[in-house]
Scaffold this active site. Structure first.
Site, PDB file in Angstrom:
ATOM      1  N   ASP A  39     -24.934 -30.858 -67.147  1.00 34.57           N
ATOM      2  CA  ASP A  39     -24.807 -31.670 -68.344  1.00 34.57           C
ATOM      3  C   ASP A  39     -24.962 -30.727 -69.542  1.00 34.57           C
ATOM      4  OD1 ASP A  39     -25.063 -33.977 -70.174  1.00 34.57           O
ATOM      5  OD2 ASP A  39     -27.191 -33.437 -70.203  1.00 34.57           O
ATOM      6  N   ASP A  41     -25.800 -31.870 -73.464  1.00 37.31           N
ATOM      7  CA  ASP A  41     -26.843 -32.280 -74.415  1.00 37.31           C
ATOM      8  C   ASP A  41     -28.159 -32.572 -73.701  1.00 37.31           C
ATOM      9  OD1 ASP A  41     -25.166 -32.325 -76.812  1.00 37.31           O
ATOM     10  OD2 ASP A  41     -24.149 -34.000 -75.843  1.00 37.31           O
ATOM     11  N   ASP A 186     -30.391 -34.000 -67.515  1.00 40.95           N
ATOM     12  CA  ASP A 186     -31.655 -34.606 -67.950  1.00 40.95           C
ATOM     13  C   ASP A 186     -31.622 -36.130 -67.943  1.00 40.95           C
ATOM     14  OD1 ASP A 186     -29.827 -34.702 -70.147  1.00 40.95           O
ATOM     15  OD2 ASP A 186     -31.513 -34.979 -71.532  1.00 40.95           O
TER      16      ASP A 186
END
Length: 245
Positions: A39, A41, A186
């Site tokens: 991922d 961001d 996250d």
């Protein structure tokens, strides 16, 4: 600290998608890993976007509170927008674009990213990227930090996370099976869900201890691994996987 979370045995994780036999377990055989997909961001970049504020701006306070209460694993703002009228969608995307631009202006690479990428390169392990941000943000990330991921898919690729299609597309591009790939992110509802649905290994980056057993139980999503820093992933990979090309 690094945790092995799923059905744990010795140093391996056994799942239906992995071709590991009981005979392998007794000999401590390691699963092969040939690619890692990240991922962006909050994983490769330091989290700077105030998502709660963005959701409030898009949904309105009352709708935000209601949807948040109905979605304990998190709000999928893009999913909600898809059912709106074109005019309302346009306004929502403009708000989101404004918050994302603020994020780009403050963009910082996550500590440990360059070192982890160097390690993956040394092992000839491929690295890709999937984000629900726009392609422009990916391009700026690549240009600013000179760390390249390929393929690197933004939300222009449909359907986007948590649908597994972006990850399956990357696996197909690499000509690698999903059970030889790890998804790192996250977000439990986006990144871990995407990885699980594709049949890949999953690693949750949880710097602040945001997620616990209750979150995994409620969502039905349990990552194979959990780390509190990208710097922990190299040891995780060396300990649990066969990294030979």
């Amino acid at each position: 600290m690094t945790f092995l979370l799923s059905r744990t045995f010795i140093s391996l994780t056994l799942r239906p998608s992995c071709s590991i036999s009981m005979a392998n377990l007794t000999t401590n055989a390691k699963s092969r890993l040939r690619g890692v997909v990240f991922d962006m961001d909050g994983t490769l970049t330091v989290p700077v976007i105030d998502f709660a504020a963005m959701y409030r701006a898009v949904l309105g306070e009352d709708a935000y509170k209601r949807i948040k209460a109905e979605s304990p694993s998190g709000i999928d703002i893009l999913h909600h927008i898809e059912s709106w009228s074109p005019d309302k969608q346009q306004k929502a995307y403009e708000i989101i674009a404004d918050y994302e631009k603020q994020g780009i202006d403050k963009l910082q690479i996550m500590p440990g990213t360059a070192e982890l990428c160097g390690f993956l390169d040394s092992k000839k392990i491929k690295r890709g990227l999937i984000t629900r941000n726009v392609q422009k943000a990916i391009d700026i990330f690549h240009q600013r930090f000179e760390v390249i991921f390929s393929p690197a898919l933004g939300r222009e690729f449909r359907p986007y996370k948590p649908n597994p299609d972006p990850l399956l597309h990357i696996c197909s591009t690499w000509d690698i099976q999903p059970n030889e790939v790890m998804m790192v992110g996250d977000s439990l509802k986006d990144d871990i869900a995407c990885g699980k649905r594709a049949g890949a290994f999953t690693c949750l980056l949880d710097e602040t201890g945001r997620y616990g057993p209750d979150d995994f139980s409620v969502s039905g999503l349990q990552p194979d691994f959990k780390v509190d820093s990208l710097s922990k992933i190299q040891n995780l990979l060396e300990t649990n996987f066969d990294l030979n090309p």
